[in-house]
Design a protein around this motif. Sequence first.
Motif, PDB file in Angstrom:
ATOM      1  N   LEU A 117       0.822  -1.213   0.000  1.00  0.00           N
ATOM      2  CA  LEU A 117       0.000   0.000   0.000  1.00  0.00           C
ATOM      3  C   LEU A 117       0.854   1.261   0.000  1.00  0.00           C
ATOM      4  CD1 LEU A 117      -2.860  -1.053   2.439  1.00  0.00           C
ATOM      5  CD2 LEU A 117      -3.125  -0.469   0.011  1.00  0.00           C
ATOM      6  N   ASP A 118       1.957   1.240   0.727  1.00  0.00           N
ATOM      7  CA  ASP A 118       2.869   2.386   0.702  1.00  0.00           C
ATOM      8  C   ASP A 118       3.339   2.674  -0.721  1.00  0.00           C
ATOM      9  OD1 ASP A 118       2.977   3.438   3.227  1.00  0.00           O
ATOM     10  OD2 ASP A 118       4.934   2.618   3.752  1.00  0.00           O
ATOM     11  N   GLU A 119       3.734   1.620  -1.418  1.00  0.00           N
ATOM     12  CA  GLU A 119       4.244   1.801  -2.779  1.00  0.00           C
ATOM     13  C   GLU A 119       3.150   2.300  -3.713  1.00  0.00           C
ATOM     14  OE1 GLU A 119       6.177  -0.938  -6.330  1.00  0.00           O
ATOM     15  OE2 GLU A 119       6.913  -1.194  -4.263  1.00  0.00           O
ATOM     16  N   VAL A 120       1.979   1.701  -3.646  1.00  0.00           N
ATOM     17  CA  VAL A 120       0.889   2.056  -4.556  1.00  0.00           C
ATOM     18  C   VAL A 120       0.386   3.470  -4.302  1.00  0.00           C
ATOM     19  CG1 VAL A 120      -1.506   1.536  -5.169  1.00  0.00           C
ATOM     20  CG2 VAL A 120       0.159  -0.319  -4.968  1.00  0.00           C
ATOM     21  N   ILE A 121       0.128   3.810  -3.045  1.00  0.00           N
ATOM     22  CA  ILE A 121      -0.422   5.134  -2.732  1.00  0.00           C
ATOM     23  C   ILE A 121       0.570   6.235  -3.108  1.00  0.00           C
ATOM     24  CG2 ILE A 121      -1.029   6.651  -0.798  1.00  0.00           C
ATOM     25  CD1 ILE A 121      -2.440   4.243   0.465  1.00  0.00           C
ATOM     26  N   THR A 122       1.844   6.033  -2.833  1.00  0.00           N
ATOM     27  CA  THR A 122       2.837   7.050  -3.176  1.00  0.00           C
ATOM     28  C   THR A 122       2.966   7.203  -4.685  1.00  0.00           C
ATOM     29  OG1 THR A 122       4.023   6.494  -1.136  1.00  0.00           O
ATOM     30  CG2 THR A 122       5.181   7.860  -2.723  1.00  0.00           C
ATOM     31  N   ALA A 123       2.886   6.104  -5.416  1.00  0.00           N
ATOM     32  CA  ALA A 123       2.918   6.177  -6.883  1.00  0.00           C
ATOM     33  C   ALA A 123       1.711   6.938  -7.417  1.00  0.00           C
ATOM     34  CB  ALA A 123       2.964   4.774  -7.480  1.00  0.00           C
ATOM     35  N   GLU A 124       0.556   6.772  -6.784  1.00  0.00           N
ATOM     36  CA  GLU A 124      -0.643   7.488  -7.205  1.00  0.00           C
ATOM     37  C   GLU A 124      -0.510   8.997  -6.933  1.00  0.00           C
ATOM     38  OE1 GLU A 124      -3.827   6.070  -8.705  1.00  0.00           O
ATOM     39  OE2 GLU A 124      -1.945   5.110  -9.274  1.00  0.00           O
ATOM     40  N   VAL A 125       0.094   9.355  -5.816  1.00  0.00           N
ATOM     41  CA  VAL A 125       0.346  10.775  -5.541  1.00  0.00           C
ATOM     42  C   VAL A 125       1.317  11.337  -6.577  1.00  0.00           C
ATOM     43  CG1 VAL A 125       1.319  12.409  -3.876  1.00  0.00           C
ATOM     44  CG2 VAL A 125      -0.181  10.585  -3.073  1.00  0.00           C
ATOM     45  N   ALA A 126       2.362  10.571  -6.902  1.00  0.00           N
ATOM     46  CA  ALA A 126       3.334  11.017  -7.904  1.00  0.00           C
ATOM     47  C   ALA A 126       2.679  11.239  -9.257  1.00  0.00           C
ATOM     48  CB  ALA A 126       4.462   9.994  -8.023  1.00  0.00           C
ATOM     49  N   ALA A 127       1.701  10.413  -9.591  1.00  0.00           N
ATOM     50  CA  ALA A 127       1.020  10.510 -10.878  1.00  0.00           C
ATOM     51  C   ALA A 127      -0.072  11.577 -10.884  1.00  0.00           C
ATOM     52  CB  ALA A 127       0.416   9.160 -11.249  1.00  0.00           C
ATOM     53  N   GLY A 128      -0.354  12.170  -9.722  1.00  0.00           N
ATOM     54  CA  GLY A 128      -1.389  13.196  -9.644  1.00  0.00           C
ATOM     55  C   GLY A 128      -2.797  12.656  -9.592  1.00  0.00           C
ATOM     56  N   ARG A 129      -2.925  11.354  -9.357  1.00  0.00           N
ATOM     57  CA  ARG A 129      -4.260  10.753  -9.301  1.00  0.00           C
ATOM     58  C   ARG A 129      -4.815  10.671  -7.883  1.00  0.00           C
ATOM     59  NH1 ARG A 129      -1.755   7.384 -13.415  1.00  0.00           N
ATOM     60  NH2 ARG A 129      -1.056   5.958 -11.771  1.00  0.00           N
ATOM     61  N   ARG A 130      -4.006  10.996  -6.896  1.00  0.00           N
ATOM     62  CA  ARG A 130      -4.435  10.946  -5.494  1.00  0.00           C
ATOM     63  C   ARG A 130      -3.923  12.177  -4.784  1.00  0.00           C
ATOM     64  NH1 ARG A 130      -5.606   8.263  -0.769  1.00  0.00           N
ATOM     65  NH2 ARG A 130      -6.481   6.425  -1.787  1.00  0.00           N
ATOM     66  N   GLY A 326     -10.735   9.630   3.776  1.00  0.00           N
ATOM     67  CA  GLY A 326     -10.791   8.969   2.477  1.00  0.00           C
ATOM     68  C   GLY A 326     -10.639   7.469   2.632  1.00  0.00           C
ATOM     69  N   ALA A 327     -10.280   6.817   1.543  1.00  0.00           N
ATOM     70  CA  ALA A 327     -10.161   5.365   1.547  1.00  0.00           C
ATOM     71  C   ALA A 327      -9.242   4.934   0.414  1.00  0.00           C
ATOM     72  CB  ALA A 327     -11.530   4.706   1.382  1.00  0.00           C
ATOM     73  N   VAL A 328      -8.753   3.721   0.520  1.00  0.00           N
ATOM     74  CA  VAL A 328      -8.039   3.094  -0.590  1.00  0.00           C
ATOM     75  C   VAL A 328      -9.071   2.677  -1.633  1.00  0.00           C
ATOM     76  CG1 VAL A 328      -6.606   1.114  -1.272  1.00  0.00           C
ATOM     77  CG2 VAL A 328      -6.163   2.312   0.890  1.00  0.00           C
ATOM     78  N   THR A 329      -8.845   3.025  -2.872  1.00  0.00           N
ATOM     79  CA  THR A 329      -9.809   2.678  -3.921  1.00  0.00           C
ATOM     80  C   THR A 329      -9.702   1.192  -4.259  1.00  0.00           C
ATOM     81  OG1 THR A 329      -8.305   3.082  -5.777  1.00  0.00           O
ATOM     82  CG2 THR A 329      -9.532   4.987  -4.895  1.00  0.00           C
ATOM     83  N   PRO A 330     -10.732   0.620  -4.842  1.00  0.00           N
ATOM     84  CA  PRO A 330     -10.651  -0.789  -5.267  1.00  0.00           C
ATOM     85  C   PRO A 330      -9.489  -1.045  -6.223  1.00  0.00           C
ATOM     86  CG  PRO A 330     -12.930  -0.043  -5.302  1.00  0.00           C
ATOM     87  CD  PRO A 330     -12.101   1.169  -5.044  1.00  0.00           C
ATOM     88  N   GLU A 331      -9.220  -0.086  -7.104  1.00  0.00           N
ATOM     89  CA  GLU A 331      -8.107  -0.253  -8.044  1.00  0.00           C
ATOM     90  C   GLU A 331      -6.770  -0.246  -7.308  1.00  0.00           C
ATOM     91  OE1 GLU A 331     -11.684   1.218  -9.978  1.00  0.00           O
ATOM     92  OE2 GLU A 331     -10.497   2.033  -8.291  1.00  0.00           O
TER      93      GLU A 331
END
Length: 354
Positions: A117-130, A326-331
């Motif tokens: 989750l750390d890896e995924v959430i941080t990648a989403e912030v980097a991509a501007g999607r979170r 907020g929450a972690v999205t299903p994706e």
Amino acid sequence: MHGEYKVPGGKLVVVDLDVEDGVLRDVRVAGDFFLEPDEAILSINAALEGSPASTDTAGLAARITAALPESTVMLGLTAEGVGIAVRRALARATEWSDYDWQLVHMEPQAPALHMALDEVITAEVAAGRRAPTLRVWEWASPSVVIGSFQSLRNEVDPEGAAKHGMTVVRRISGGGAMFVEPMSTITYSLSVPESLVTGLSFADSYAYLDDWVLGALGDMGIKAWYQPLNDIATEAGKIAGAAQKRVVGPDGGPGAVLHHVTMSYDIDADKMLEVLRIGKEKLSDKGTKSAKKRVDPLRRQTGLAREQVIENMIASFRNRYGLTTGAVTPEEMARAEELVRTKFATEEWTARVP
């Protein structure tokens, strides 16, 4: 251009400036610091006026120090802190208040899933999607979490880990081993845009991202401070350790920073010594002869239940910067579960440094 920097253990420094023909112009330093004599603020502004915009933090600090009257007294302010604020202004760094922060506080999860989750959430912030995210962890089982570059055999006693049912996982950030028991540990992650720490050195970014939790601890009656490189300490001893990982953005563009902290609410020191191999060299640089004396839990220092400590921390963050639940999205969860299967739960990853 506008830059701000909170001096660790000190006050806020604000710098407004322009750049003309490659040099600083119309420099104005302000903040809630204390400075004597009054005219020293004019000396600081004059020292920066006309400086090449390429001057680094050390060079700016040297110009300020040389220009100050000998009788100058600075409280909550340093020449280096002003230099950092200037560099952040030039780099157009963002501030905490520029974002709509999101809180993720879920039911207990397995150790390997937390790593993913750390890896995924941080990648989403980097991509501007979170949005920038504060994630408070709850642990489903006891664990030893080793740093990305640590040797598995040097850090963990496999017999001790098996005896106490400890799952061993490796995280993506550097730093040392974490000894985790679900009700004795408080862990959180900050996944933030890289622009939030622009203009800061790697070391300075630790202090900058830890500042809010020092305030939260202070509200609970604990005088805590940042202890380089990655510890949070009190007069009674260390209470937390931090680690970071920088994540590159899409197409190599600006990315995000993962900054996570593990705090000891309570600790079974005897069990920890059976599971972790804590060497004499590691203890020597902490100024103590006993591993038991390295960590002083929050339970004793606050007298509060673990859940109350967490609630107080969240409330402190919300009061400072705002925080939407907020929450972690299903994706995101699907990607994290796939990473558990292909990476974080594999022997290849956990023992990548044997």
